[in-house]
Design an enzyme around this catalytic site. Structure first.
Site, PDB file in Angstrom:
ATOM      1  N   LYS A   1     -11.431  34.189   2.439  1.00 18.60           N
ATOM      2  CA  LYS A   1     -12.178  33.318   3.025  1.00 18.60           C
ATOM      3  C   LYS A   1     -12.787  33.499   4.477  1.00 18.60           C
ATOM      4  O   LYS A   1     -13.011  32.904   5.351  1.00 18.60           O
ATOM      5  CB  LYS A   1     -11.609  31.822   2.964  1.00 18.60           C
ATOM      6  CG  LYS A   1     -12.592  30.795   3.275  1.00 18.60           C
ATOM      7  CD  LYS A   1     -13.665  30.644   2.249  1.00 18.60           C
ATOM      8  CE  LYS A   1     -14.610  29.295   2.430  1.00 18.60           C
ATOM      9  NZ  LYS A   1     -15.769  29.241   1.709  1.00 18.60           N
TER      10      LYS A   1
ATOM     11  N   TYR B   1       3.273  30.984   4.158  1.00 13.84           N
ATOM     12  CA  TYR B   1       4.727  31.317   4.160  1.00 13.84           C
ATOM     13  C   TYR B   1       5.365  31.721   5.601  1.00 13.84           C
ATOM     14  O   TYR B   1       6.539  31.437   5.485  1.00 13.84           O
ATOM     15  CB  TYR B   1       4.727  32.309   3.214  1.00 13.84           C
ATOM     16  CG  TYR B   1       5.166  32.052   1.496  1.00 13.84           C
ATOM     17  CD1 TYR B   1       4.705  30.548   1.259  1.00 13.84           C
ATOM     18  CD2 TYR B   1       5.372  32.959   0.709  1.00 13.84           C
ATOM     19  CE1 TYR B   1       4.960  30.191  -0.049  1.00 13.84           C
ATOM     20  CE2 TYR B   1       5.638  32.620  -0.600  1.00 13.84           C
ATOM     21  CZ  TYR B   1       5.509  31.277  -1.035  1.00 13.84           C
ATOM     22  OH  TYR B   1       5.743  30.926  -2.434  1.00 13.84           O
TER      23      TYR B   1
ATOM     24  N   ASP C   1     -13.494  31.215  -2.987  1.00  7.57           N
ATOM     25  CA  ASP C   1     -13.871  29.977  -3.824  1.00  7.57           C
ATOM     26  C   ASP C   1     -14.967  30.925  -4.766  1.00  7.57           C
ATOM     27  O   ASP C   1     -14.959  30.293  -5.779  1.00  7.57           O
ATOM     28  CB  ASP C   1     -14.732  28.988  -3.124  1.00  7.57           C
ATOM     29  CG  ASP C   1     -15.787  29.560  -2.090  1.00  7.57           C
ATOM     30  OD1 ASP C   1     -16.845  28.848  -1.846  1.00  7.57           O
ATOM     31  OD2 ASP C   1     -15.511  30.532  -1.323  1.00  7.57           O
TER      32      ASP C   1
ATOM     33  N   ASP D   1      -1.713  32.365  -4.383  1.00 11.01           N
ATOM     34  CA  ASP D   1      -1.386  31.303  -5.016  1.00 11.01           C
ATOM     35  C   ASP D   1      -2.079  30.501  -6.136  1.00 11.01           C
ATOM     36  O   ASP D   1      -2.147  30.474  -7.200  1.00 11.01           O
ATOM     37  CB  ASP D   1      -0.624  30.169  -4.086  1.00 11.01           C
ATOM     38  CG  ASP D   1       0.457  29.290  -4.632  1.00 11.01           C
ATOM     39  OD1 ASP D   1       0.807  29.702  -5.939  1.00 11.01           O
ATOM     40  OD2 ASP D   1       1.060  28.254  -4.218  1.00 11.01           O
TER      41      ASP D   1
END
Length: 418
Positions: free
Chosen positions: A227, A157, A281, A305
């Site tokens: 991550k 963003y 993940d 998101d």
């Protein structure tokens, strides 16, 4: 403040903010509303009707203040996001909007993102829970009851990127290769480059909101989703800064997962919130396989998101998924779904997402009784199979209602249940 195109209600009072950024809400607040583009012309008025009914049923009154962005603003101001609208949302503290479409060449990557940045609404909150009667692709959708806190200003963003073939991208490429030493990393040929900023400031204020919410609402855990095993200095830092907040700012109210097992054999103190972390993940798998083990998620923008949309799929899709944007002393509720312009004005789409976004708005206003009425009334309509076309086509014996008819049924339920 005076406005040229916006009519301020003659009745009603302003919402105020106390010194600790806590909203002080009168029983007759002025609340700005942007109906939105496309199907916003249908779901906006429907949500307004339902929320007003819930307020009235609990002895209150919402004085709606219509403000404009997107297509409605172009008609009045010949621009997409007039300063009048931003000023009104800033002045009156709590507001709600429908979906907006950013036209090509508008000067914004996204009108929705522009609003969040201008108002510093740095937290996007998406509660995800199943309503009885809503068809779901999973066997036990009732296990889903998570609240996602997504950082709203950084990461993707931030919008820092350069297009292939431009002078800017070549300058950045040369700097990365020649000055920073990554001379054999980027493939030859056209490329685009983006920068992913994640700051200590942005991370910590988001994680504080997540932990505060968990404490105030009796939630057991806050999970930092990242991550960091690969992006060690951005998402890994998000994890580390999040743990710093938990360890340094909350005392015995909050305990980290490592401390829980190293010092307490897995037994958390009563009423304490446990802060842990998961790789992004793996978390996408965990929300399916261990759904009931998670409460509140704190995430950088892009992970937020992905994860919040995946959670929404388990409870019936984005057509019923609510959301809200939160800053310091400021709230802007909005549904997760888009504007679906091909259905605009047909009075057929499902307004549940915007109605339930308004429900979260009522909660942040401290009107829990009105918020509970909204949820219960919506759920009763669905259980009674009085639904819009998107749900009616998935169930047997359903009664297909127009958007406005569905809102009327929910209002009837509120009046009966109050």
């Amino acid at each position: 403040m005076e406005y040229d195109e916006i009519e301020v209600p003659s009745d009603g009072s302003k919402i105020d903010v106390a010194g600790d950024d806590e909203l002080v809400v009168p029983d007759d607040p002025i609340v700005p509303i942007i109906h939105g583009d496309g199907i916003g012309t249908d779901v906006g008025p429907a949500a307004q009707t339902v929320l007003q009914a819930a307020a009235n049923a609990t002895g209150r009154e919402i004085n709606w203040m219509r403000v404009y962005a997107g297509e409605s603003a172009r008609q009045r101001y010949d621009e997409n996001l007039p300063e009048e609208t931003v000023d009104a949302l800033r002045e009156f503290k709590v507001s709600i909007k429908g979906p907006l479409t950013t036209p090509v060449g508008a000067g914004f990557r996204s009108l929705n993102v522009a609003l969040r940045k201008k108002l510093d609404l740095y937290t996007n909150i998406r509660p995800t829970y199943h309503l009885d009667g809503v068809p779901s692709p999973v066997k036990r959708p009732e296990q889903m009851d998570m609240v996602s806190f997504r950082e709203n200003t950084e990461d993707v963003y931030a919008g820092i990127e350069w297009e292939a073939g431009t002078e800017g991208v070549q300058q950045v490429k040369a700097f990365v290769e020649e000055e920073m030493g990554f001379d054999s990393t980027i493939h030859d040929g056209p490329l685009g480059i983006g920068i992913k900023p994640i700051t200590e400031f942005g991370t910590k204020r988001l994680v504080r909101k997540a932990i505060d919410y968990a404490l105030e609402n009796g939630r057991d855990s806050v999970t930092l989703v990242h991550k960091g095993n690969i992006m060690k200095f951005t998402e890994g830092a998000f994890r580390d800064w999040g743990y710093e907040v938990a360890r340094e700012e909350y005392g015995e109210e909050v305990i980290t997962e490592d401390t829980l097992w190293e010092e307490r054999d897995g037994e958390a103190p009563e009423d304490a919130v446990v802060v842990n972390d998961r790789i992004a993940d793996n978390m996408l798998q965990q929300i399916l396989t261990r759904t009931d083990q998670y409460d509140v998620l704190a995430l950088p923008n892009l992970n937020g998101d992905y994860l919040s949309d995946a959670c929404g799929a388990q409870i019936g899709g984005l057509g019923i998924a609510p959301g809200i944007n939160l800053g310091d002393g400021r709230v802007l509720a909005e549904p997760v779904h888009g504007s679906a312009p091909k259905y605009a004005g047909q009075d057929k789409v499902n307004p549940t997402a915007m109605i339930l976004s308004g429900r979260i708005m009522l909660e942040f206003m401290g009107w829990d009784d009105a918020a509970d009425l909204v949820r219960d009334a919506v759920e009763r309509a669905i259980v009674d199979r009085k639904v819009t076309y998107d749900i009616e086509r998935q169930i047997e014996g359903g009664e297909k209602l127009a958007t406005s008819e569905y809102a009327d049924v929910v209002v009837e339920n509120i009046e009966e249940m109050a």
